[in-house]
Design a protein around this motif. Structure first.
Motif, PDB file in Angstrom:
ATOM      1  N   ILE A 193       0.856  -1.188   0.000  1.00 48.00           N
ATOM      2  CA  ILE A 193       0.000   0.000   0.000  1.00 48.00           C
ATOM      3  C   ILE A 193       0.891   1.237   0.000  1.00 48.00           C
ATOM      4  O   ILE A 193       1.644   1.470   0.946  1.00 48.00           O
ATOM      5  CB  ILE A 193      -0.918   0.016   1.237  1.00 48.00           C
ATOM      6  CG1 ILE A 193      -1.744  -1.276   1.305  1.00 48.00           C
ATOM      7  CG2 ILE A 193      -1.824   1.232   1.213  1.00 48.00           C
ATOM      8  CD1 ILE A 193      -2.516  -1.432   2.605  1.00 48.00           C
ATOM      9  N   GLY A 194       0.827   2.009  -1.070  1.00 50.24           N
ATOM     10  CA  GLY A 194       1.660   3.201  -1.196  1.00 50.24           C
ATOM     11  C   GLY A 194       2.772   2.974  -2.198  1.00 50.24           C
ATOM     12  O   GLY A 194       3.626   2.111  -1.979  1.00 50.24           O
ATOM     13  N   THR A 195       2.782   3.735  -3.290  1.00 51.00           N
ATOM     14  CA  THR A 195       3.793   3.536  -4.331  1.00 51.00           C
ATOM     15  C   THR A 195       4.638   4.782  -4.557  1.00 51.00           C
ATOM     16  O   THR A 195       5.042   5.091  -5.674  1.00 51.00           O
ATOM     17  CB  THR A 195       3.122   3.114  -5.653  1.00 51.00           C
ATOM     18  OG1 THR A 195       2.168   4.106  -6.041  1.00 51.00           O
ATOM     19  CG2 THR A 195       2.435   1.772  -5.517  1.00 51.00           C
ATOM     20  N   GLY A 196       4.883   5.516  -3.471  1.00 56.77           N
ATOM     21  CA  GLY A 196       5.837   6.623  -3.540  1.00 56.77           C
ATOM     22  C   GLY A 196       7.247   6.076  -3.646  1.00 56.77           C
ATOM     23  O   GLY A 196       7.457   4.895  -3.955  1.00 56.77           O
ATOM     24  N   LYS A 197       8.235   6.906  -3.342  1.00 54.48           N
ATOM     25  CA  LYS A 197       9.619   6.479  -3.505  1.00 54.48           C
ATOM     26  C   LYS A 197       9.945   5.266  -2.642  1.00 54.48           C
ATOM     27  O   LYS A 197      10.526   4.281  -3.114  1.00 54.48           O
ATOM     28  CB  LYS A 197      10.564   7.632  -3.171  1.00 54.48           C
ATOM     29  CG  LYS A 197      12.029   7.273  -3.403  1.00 54.48           C
ATOM     30  CD  LYS A 197      12.944   8.458  -3.167  1.00 54.48           C
ATOM     31  CE  LYS A 197      14.395   8.074  -3.413  1.00 54.48           C
ATOM     32  NZ  LYS A 197      15.322   9.204  -3.178  1.00 54.48           N
ATOM     33  N   ARG A 220      -3.254   5.680  -3.333  1.00 55.73           N
ATOM     34  CA  ARG A 220      -4.336   6.673  -3.324  1.00 55.73           C
ATOM     35  C   ARG A 220      -4.616   7.178  -4.734  1.00 55.73           C
ATOM     36  O   ARG A 220      -5.767   7.316  -5.139  1.00 55.73           O
ATOM     37  CB  ARG A 220      -3.958   7.842  -2.409  1.00 55.73           C
ATOM     38  CG  ARG A 220      -5.031   8.919  -2.323  1.00 55.73           C
ATOM     39  CD  ARG A 220      -4.653   9.974  -1.310  1.00 55.73           C
ATOM     40  NE  ARG A 220      -3.363  10.569  -1.621  1.00 55.73           N
ATOM     41  CZ  ARG A 220      -2.758  11.477  -0.873  1.00 55.73           C
ATOM     42  NH1 ARG A 220      -3.319  11.859   0.263  1.00 55.73           N
ATOM     43  NH2 ARG A 220      -1.595  11.973  -1.211  1.00 55.73           N
ATOM     44  N   THR A 221      -3.542   7.451  -5.489  1.00 52.94           N
ATOM     45  CA  THR A 221      -3.686   7.793  -6.903  1.00 52.94           C
ATOM     46  C   THR A 221      -3.516   6.508  -7.701  1.00 52.94           C
ATOM     47  O   THR A 221      -2.396   6.017  -7.869  1.00 52.94           O
ATOM     48  CB  THR A 221      -2.638   8.841  -7.333  1.00 52.94           C
ATOM     49  OG1 THR A 221      -2.743   9.983  -6.478  1.00 52.94           O
ATOM     50  CG2 THR A 221      -2.844   9.270  -8.775  1.00 52.94           C
ATOM     51  N   HIS A 222      -4.609   5.951  -8.148  1.00 53.92           N
ATOM     52  CA  HIS A 222      -4.593   4.617  -8.766  1.00 53.92           C
ATOM     53  C   HIS A 222      -3.674   4.564  -9.989  1.00 53.92           C
ATOM     54  O   HIS A 222      -3.005   3.548 -10.234  1.00 53.92           O
ATOM     55  CB  HIS A 222      -6.016   4.218  -9.159  1.00 53.92           C
ATOM     56  CG  HIS A 222      -6.114   2.840  -9.751  1.00 53.92           C
ATOM     57  ND1 HIS A 222      -5.630   1.712  -9.103  1.00 53.92           N
ATOM     58  CD2 HIS A 222      -6.626   2.410 -10.949  1.00 53.92           C
ATOM     59  CE1 HIS A 222      -5.844   0.648  -9.869  1.00 53.92           C
ATOM     60  NE2 HIS A 222      -6.445   1.048 -10.982  1.00 53.92           N
ATOM     61  N   GLU A 223      -3.599   5.659 -10.729  1.00 51.34           N
ATOM     62  CA  GLU A 223      -2.790   5.669 -11.950  1.00 51.34           C
ATOM     63  C   GLU A 223      -1.321   5.389 -11.658  1.00 51.34           C
ATOM     64  O   GLU A 223      -0.629   4.739 -12.450  1.00 51.34           O
ATOM     65  CB  GLU A 223      -2.928   7.019 -12.669  1.00 51.34           C
ATOM     66  CG  GLU A 223      -4.288   7.286 -13.288  1.00 51.34           C
ATOM     67  CD  GLU A 223      -5.341   7.629 -12.251  1.00 51.34           C
ATOM     68  OE1 GLU A 223      -6.550   7.538 -12.581  1.00 51.34           O
ATOM     69  OE2 GLU A 223      -4.955   7.972 -11.101  1.00 51.34           O
ATOM     70  N   LYS A 224      -0.830   5.877 -10.526  1.00 52.35           N
ATOM     71  CA  LYS A 224       0.579   5.634 -10.165  1.00 52.35           C
ATOM     72  C   LYS A 224       0.821   4.161  -9.871  1.00 52.35           C
ATOM     73  O   LYS A 224       1.866   3.606 -10.223  1.00 52.35           O
ATOM     74  CB  LYS A 224       0.968   6.491  -8.954  1.00 52.35           C
ATOM     75  CG  LYS A 224       1.094   7.970  -9.257  1.00 52.35           C
ATOM     76  CD  LYS A 224       1.637   8.722  -8.048  1.00 52.35           C
ATOM     77  CE  LYS A 224       1.846  10.189  -8.379  1.00 52.35           C
ATOM     78  NZ  LYS A 224       2.390  10.934  -7.213  1.00 52.35           N
TER      79      LYS A 224
END
Length: 416
Positions: A193-197, A220-224
């Motif tokens: 859960i969470g695809t930031g850095k 949260r932003t599905h596109e990412k």
């Protein structure tokens, strides 16, 4: 006196912060700075006369670096932004000024102050923090120059020492833990859960080091999430499927940095065996999850205590890293000295031009003696005086004496 009327120099450079050394994850969560809070800090800083600043807020620390009239300005900015009392902040905080503040930043960027020695991810976090402030006009020449020197130093340490070899981050410690503790880890179903850095790096490590392929991403932003999933050949779901994904996963890793808990005991009602890793600050997994049967919960504090097999090797590299910091910080201190000299020389130049323009300077006790034949000759004489003054300032710290000598030299040139 104007609120911003003070020298923008090393003696007015401060850092106020808290870290894992004197505060646990729960307390650090209260002082974690969000995107919106960072914007407010920059806005309020400008109103209060803070010349330059940036805020570093990670899972291990919240720090505010700034060129200010005094350090209490920075303490107030952090506490007002988070709504937390200064009485809670000060007993667990470190407050540094001048060379100490400078040294602290160098050591943080090198990974010398990290929970896991040599954590190189902190450099990227500092870059983002400075960039965020710079885009909003919060960075000036002092921090710009210091940041560049710090960045250069961290690269030298990375390339010339083994300080960052092996496991160097909390997220990689999670990978190491799962490898050691989860039987047949490569076959497990993983929810990230969470695809930031941090999330993206963790995901790649799951694939590269553990061989996991049954990975599902939710962001949260599905596109990412879809973009990263397509890149790595794994799956992505929208946040609408969070509950079912939690129930069906063996391993759950949270790197979302949400403002509230994303996972509570209610999400994990069954007694099936699951490993939950919370890489977020504030914590995004409720502590009660750790008390459930069959559930093993780890947060950043617990992960940071995992001993790395290369720790001793990295400890041996610390003197090399400190030597590089000493060498590079000396360059920055020289820049500070030259910057201060240029400021003084600028004032002297204006005064000499005024003396020439006014002719007879009775206030200095001199008679009329400005007999230069041209503006060009006057400029040459002034520059000659300034060069002499600069040379003396490099060898002696007697600014007042040099100032008077410069005026005397100028009058003497004019009289000859």
């Amino acid at each position: 006196m104007n609120m911003g009327d003070y020298p923008k120099d090393l003696q007015h450079f401060f850092v106020a912060g808290i870290s894992y050394k004197k505060s646990d994850a729960a307390v650090r969560s209260r002082f974690a700075i969000s995107h919106d809070q960072y914007i407010r800090i920059i806005e309020e800083a400008k109103k209060s006369g803070v010349a330059e600043l940036f805020v570093l807020s990670t899972c291990n620390r919240t720090e505010i670096y700034g060129v200010a009239r005094d350090i209490e300005q920075l303490v107030s900015l952090i506490c007002e932004a988070t709504g937390e009392p200064a009485e809670l902040f000060r007993p667990i905080a470190y407050l540094h000024r001048g060379k100490e503040a400078m040294q602290h930043l160098f050591e943080v960027a090198a990974g010398l102050d990290s929970q896991i020695l040599g954590d190189y991810e902190i450099v990227g976090q500092i870059k983002l923090a400075v960039k965020f402030s710079k885009e909003r006009n919060g960075i000036g020449p002092f921090i710009e120059r210091l940041f560049n020197q710090v960045l250069q130093t961290s690269k030298l340490i990375k390339n010339n020492t083994a300080l960052s070899s092996g496991t160097v981050s909390v997220s990689f410690s999670a990978i190491q833990y799962l490898k050691e503790q989860v039987p047949d880890v490569a076959s497990k179903k993983v929810l990230l859960i969470g695809t930031g850095k941090i999330g993206a790096n963790t995901c790649r490590n799951l694939i590269d080091y553990l061989g996991c392929r049954q990975i599902t991403l939710i962001n949260r932003t599905h596109e990412k999430a879809v973009e990263l999933a397509n890149e790595l050949g794994i799956s992505a779901l929208s946040s609408d499927h969070l509950n079912s994904a939690i129930t069906s996963s063996d391993i759950i890793i949270v790197a979302a940095n949400a403002s509230d808990y994303l996972i509570t005991a209610a999400h994990l009602g069954n007694s099936s065996r699951q490993w939950i890793v919370d890489l977020s600050i504030p914590n995004n997994v409720h502590p009660e999850v750790g008390n459930l049967q069959g559930k093993k919960l780890l947060n950043v504090d617990e992960l940071s205590r995992i001993k790395d097999e290369t720790l001793q090797k990295r400890l041996e590299e610390v003197p090399k890293a400190l030597a590089l910091i000493e060498e590079q910080s000396a360059e920055f201190l020289e820049w500070c000295r030259m910057r201060k000299q240029l400021s003084v020389l600028g004032v002297v130049k204006l005064k000499l031009e005024e003396i020439h323009t006014r002719g007879q300077q009775s206030s200095y006790g001199y008679t009329t003696c400005t007999t230069f034949t041209s503006a060009d000759e006057t400029a040459v004489r002034i520059q000659k005086v300034l060069n002499t003054m600069a040379a003396k300032m490099r060898t002696r710290n007697e600014r007042g004496c040099h100032y008077l000598e410069a005026i005397n030299d100028f009058i003497a040139f004019a009289a000859n």
